[in-house]
Design an enzyme around this catalytic site. Structure first.
Site, PDB file in Angstrom:
ATOM      1  N   GLY A 120       6.970  -2.379  -2.860  1.00 19.75           N
ATOM      2  CA  GLY A 120       6.435  -1.022  -2.935  1.00 19.75           C
ATOM      3  C   GLY A 120       7.164  -0.172  -3.947  1.00 19.75           C
ATOM      4  N   ARG A 121       8.182   0.528  -3.498  1.00 22.44           N
ATOM      5  CA  ARG A 121       8.821   1.544  -4.336  1.00 22.44           C
ATOM      6  C   ARG A 121       9.347   1.006  -5.654  1.00 22.44           C
ATOM      7  NH1 ARG A 121      12.399   3.592   0.566  1.00 22.44           N
ATOM      8  NH2 ARG A 121      12.173   1.363   0.997  1.00 22.44           N
ATOM      9  N   LYS A 124      -0.458  -5.004   8.984  1.00 20.94           N
ATOM     10  CA  LYS A 124       0.850  -4.613   8.444  1.00 20.94           C
ATOM     11  C   LYS A 124       1.585  -3.849   9.538  1.00 20.94           C
ATOM     12  CE  LYS A 124       3.090  -2.436   4.461  1.00 20.94           C
ATOM     13  NZ  LYS A 124       3.558  -1.114   4.871  1.00 20.94           N
ATOM     14  N   PRO A 145       0.857  -1.193   0.000  1.00 20.45           N
ATOM     15  CA  PRO A 145       0.000   0.000   0.000  1.00 20.45           C
ATOM     16  C   PRO A 145       0.890   1.238   0.000  1.00 20.45           C
ATOM     17  CG  PRO A 145       0.053  -1.017   2.190  1.00 20.45           C
ATOM     18  CD  PRO A 145       0.828  -1.920   1.276  1.00 20.45           C
ATOM     19  N   GLN A 148      -6.780  -1.395   2.937  1.00 18.85           N
ATOM     20  CA  GLN A 148      -6.079  -1.081   4.189  1.00 18.85           C
ATOM     21  C   GLN A 148      -6.769   0.078   4.902  1.00 18.85           C
ATOM     22  OE1 GLN A 148      -2.278   1.125   4.743  1.00 18.85           O
ATOM     23  NE2 GLN A 148      -1.482  -0.844   5.463  1.00 18.85           N
ATOM     24  N   ASN A 188       8.463  -7.525   3.695  1.00 21.04           N
ATOM     25  CA  ASN A 188       8.420  -6.275   2.925  1.00 21.04           C
ATOM     26  C   ASN A 188       9.626  -5.423   3.312  1.00 21.04           C
ATOM     27  OD1 ASN A 188       6.860  -3.191   3.521  1.00 21.04           O
ATOM     28  ND2 ASN A 188       7.293  -3.896   1.455  1.00 21.04           N
ATOM     29  N   GLY A 189      10.152  -4.703   2.324  1.00 20.81           N
ATOM     30  CA  GLY A 189      11.206  -3.745   2.626  1.00 20.81           C
ATOM     31  C   GLY A 189      12.463  -3.960   1.822  1.00 20.81           C
ATOM     32  N   ASP A 190      12.719  -2.977   0.947  1.00 16.57           N
ATOM     33  CA  ASP A 190      13.979  -2.912   0.198  1.00 16.57           C
ATOM     34  C   ASP A 190      14.140  -4.009  -0.847  1.00 16.57           C
ATOM     35  OD1 ASP A 190      14.414  -0.770   1.828  1.00 16.57           O
ATOM     36  OD2 ASP A 190      16.033  -1.672   2.990  1.00 16.57           O
ATOM     37  N   CYS A 230       2.405   3.130   9.897  1.00 17.27           N
ATOM     38  CA  CYS A 230       2.651   4.424   9.251  1.00 17.27           C
ATOM     39  C   CYS A 230       3.369   5.380  10.211  1.00 17.27           C
ATOM     40  CB  CYS A 230       1.327   5.042   8.801  1.00 17.27           C
ATOM     41  SG  CYS A 230       1.574   6.660   8.045  1.00 17.27           S
TER      42      CYS A 230
HETATM   43  C1  FMN Z   1       4.977   7.096  -0.910  1.00 25.09           C
HETATM   44  C2  FMN Z   1       4.733   5.975   0.059  1.00 25.09           C
HETATM   45  C3  FMN Z   1       3.481   5.831   0.609  1.00 25.09           C
HETATM   46  C4  FMN Z   1       3.237   4.795   1.532  1.00 25.09           C
HETATM   47  N1  FMN Z   1       1.968   4.632   2.012  1.00 25.09           N
HETATM   48  C5  FMN Z   1       1.696   3.577   2.821  1.00 25.09           C
HETATM   49  C6  FMN Z   1       0.368   3.301   3.233  1.00 25.09           C
HETATM   50  O1  FMN Z   1      -0.590   3.993   2.860  1.00 25.09           O
HETATM   51  N2  FMN Z   1       0.169   2.227   4.054  1.00 25.09           N
HETATM   52  C7  FMN Z   1       1.214   1.416   4.469  1.00 25.09           C
HETATM   53  O2  FMN Z   1       0.985   0.457   5.210  1.00 25.09           O
HETATM   54  N3  FMN Z   1       2.473   1.657   4.068  1.00 25.09           N
HETATM   55  C8  FMN Z   1       2.738   2.690   3.246  1.00 25.09           C
HETATM   56  N4  FMN Z   1       4.000   2.863   2.774  1.00 25.09           N
HETATM   57  C9  FMN Z   1       5.037   1.886   3.124  1.00 25.09           C
HETATM   58  C10 FMN Z   1       5.095   0.768   2.073  1.00 25.09           C
HETATM   59  O3  FMN Z   1       3.897   0.033   2.051  1.00 25.09           O
HETATM   60  C11 FMN Z   1       6.253  -0.185   2.331  1.00 25.09           C
HETATM   61  O4  FMN Z   1       6.067  -0.756   3.603  1.00 25.09           O
HETATM   62  C12 FMN Z   1       7.606   0.516   2.304  1.00 25.09           C
HETATM   63  O5  FMN Z   1       7.711   1.380   1.197  1.00 25.09           O
HETATM   64  C13 FMN Z   1       8.751  -0.512   2.252  1.00 25.09           C
HETATM   65  O6  FMN Z   1       8.631  -1.327   1.115  1.00 25.09           O
HETATM   66  P1  FMN Z   1       9.522  -1.072  -0.223  1.00 25.09           P
HETATM   67  O7  FMN Z   1      10.963  -1.038   0.215  1.00 25.09           O
HETATM   68  O8  FMN Z   1       9.205  -2.251  -1.102  1.00 25.09           O
HETATM   69  O9  FMN Z   1       9.098   0.232  -0.792  1.00 25.09           O
HETATM   70  C14 FMN Z   1       4.265   3.895   1.886  1.00 25.09           C
HETATM   71  C15 FMN Z   1       5.526   4.058   1.327  1.00 25.09           C
HETATM   72  C16 FMN Z   1       5.757   5.065   0.417  1.00 25.09           C
HETATM   73  C17 FMN Z   1       7.137   5.183  -0.195  1.00 25.09           C
END
Ligand code: FMN
Length: 355
Positions: free
Chosen positions: A225-226, A140, A17, A71, A201-203, A101
């Site tokens: 995510g990113r 989460k 998300p 979510q 999740n993460g990186d 968050c």
């Molecule tokens: C711009 C942005 C918005 C995010 N919004 C949410 C969100 O609405 N809910 C949530 O649980 N995590 C949110 N996250 C966290 C991501 O879901 C994820 O946990 C985090 O980016 C790490 O994963 P990644 O390294 O694959 O990006 C957000 C992250 C980013 C960068």
């Protein structure tokens, strides 16, 4: 396949998300390109229960993206339960509770990451939502509020005991925000202590890293995510790699097609002008590593209508050959995350991509 409660997903890949990013068009494209499960951005439980029209719009869905996880965030068990029910009535095939968050405006209301300081409240919230939600429920979480707070393993056990069907873990402390690295050892530790599935999740920035996370942690699913922003092909590439195939880079025509589809879906959701504004931000991501991309982005400044947007996309792609040569985004290595993060936060500050 990944089983979460009563729901069997086609594969183990989940989109993270992301507020301002994972709106309906993004989710439909991610699903088309291989994600097993897509998740809405976080939605305010208070907004849903008050019937706020803007908040309710986040629940708009399309059959193509199902199953959909919605979510919700909030701090009051009763309100969270009502919000969960509203989400299920609207579209949710799963409900996910945000307990990570770090944004100040969320934490100061006692929601999101702030919950990780209060195991009792977590228990009440999950129990309340579980009691009214007939669909699978996930939470989460992060590694914890800080290294001094209750650890993820404790929170995850509470979630399991209160009836959650899976835990999603982003192993950074809330106090860390997005700095430092996600500590995958924490995912392995939590996985070793739970019976329900754990989604790591993460990186994860490349197909190889998705496989590495599963191997190193034993997690049941991987959330991305990113790395999927402007690169929704990552899901298919991971599936390729899992099945022993060489993951392929999208051809230029495929990039162009997905960009055009993304723009059209945004237009359907938000109208032409707003879609153009959002798309201008997303183009930074879609063209990352492509030749002449900075010139292309400059050409997009100020565009607010479909014909001009379409001809600018056409003009750009017609100067490129239909080949993967010149694509600098490496495969399978990680993308240049530092630059990516800067641009991402510029994007999310400048424009909220939600409906
Ligand atoms: C711009 C942005 C918005 C995010 N919004 C949410 C969100 O609405 N809910 C949530 O649980 N995590 C949110 N996250 C966290 C991501 O879901 C994820 O946990 C985090 O980016 C790490 O994963 P990644 O390294 O694959 O990006 C957000 C992250 C980013 C960068």
């Amino acid at each position: 396949m990944l089983q979460i409660g009563t729901l069997a997903l086609n594969n183990r890949l989940v989109t993270a998300p992301m507020s301002g990013i994972t709106n309906l068009p993004f989710r439909r494209i991610a699903k088309r390109l291989g994600a097993g499960l897509v998740v809405t951005e976080m939605i305010s439980a208070v907004g849903l229960t008050r019937g706020d029209q803007k908040t309710l719009r986040y629940l708009r869905s399309h059959p193509e993206e199902r199953p959909l996880s919605v979510q919700i965030f909030g701090s009051e068990p009763g309100i969270m339960a009502d919000a969960g029910r509203i989400a299920v009535d609207a579209a949710a095939d799963l409900v996910d509770i945000n307990m990570g968050c770090p944004a100040r405006k969320v934490v100061k209301t006692g929601a999101g990451g702030a919950l990780l300081r209060s195991p009792d409240r977590i228990e009440h919230i999950i129990t309340a939502v579980r009691a009214v939600c007939p669909v699978p429920l996930t939470v989460k979480i992060r590694a914890g509020w800080s290294p001094n707070g209750p650890p993820a393993s404790q929170i995850a056990r509470i979630a399991e005991d209160c009836g959650a069907d899976a835990v999603i873990l982003h192993p950074r402390w809330v106090t860390q925000g997005f700095s430092g690295r996600a500590d995958w050892d924490i995912i392995a530790h939590v996985k070793s202590r739970l019976h329900i599935p754990v989604i790591g999740n993460g990186d994860v920035r490349s197909p190889c890293q998705a496989l590495a996370m599963r191997e190193q942690t034993g997690c049941d699913g991987v959330m991305i995510g990113r790395a999927a922003i402007g690169n929704p092909w990552i899901f298919q590439q991971i599936l390729d790699l899992e099945q022993g195939r060489e993951p392929s880079l999208p051809k230029l025509w495929e990039r162009k097609e997905i960009m055009s589809i993304h723009f059209r879906l945004l237009m359907d959701l938000t109208g032409e002008q707003r879609a153009a504004r959002i798309m201008r931000g997303l183009l930074i991501w879609y063209t990352k590593g492509l030749p002449f991309s900075s010139r292309f982005r400059a050409a997009f400044t100020g565009i607010e209508d479909l014909p001009t947007m379409t001809s600018a996309i056409d003009a750009y792609f017609s100067c490129l050959k239909d080949t993967s040569v010149g694509l600098k985004r490496p495969l399978p290595g990680p993308c240049p995350q530092k630059d990516a993060d800067h641009a991402l936060f510029a994007l999310s500050n400048q424009e909220h991509v939600g409906p």
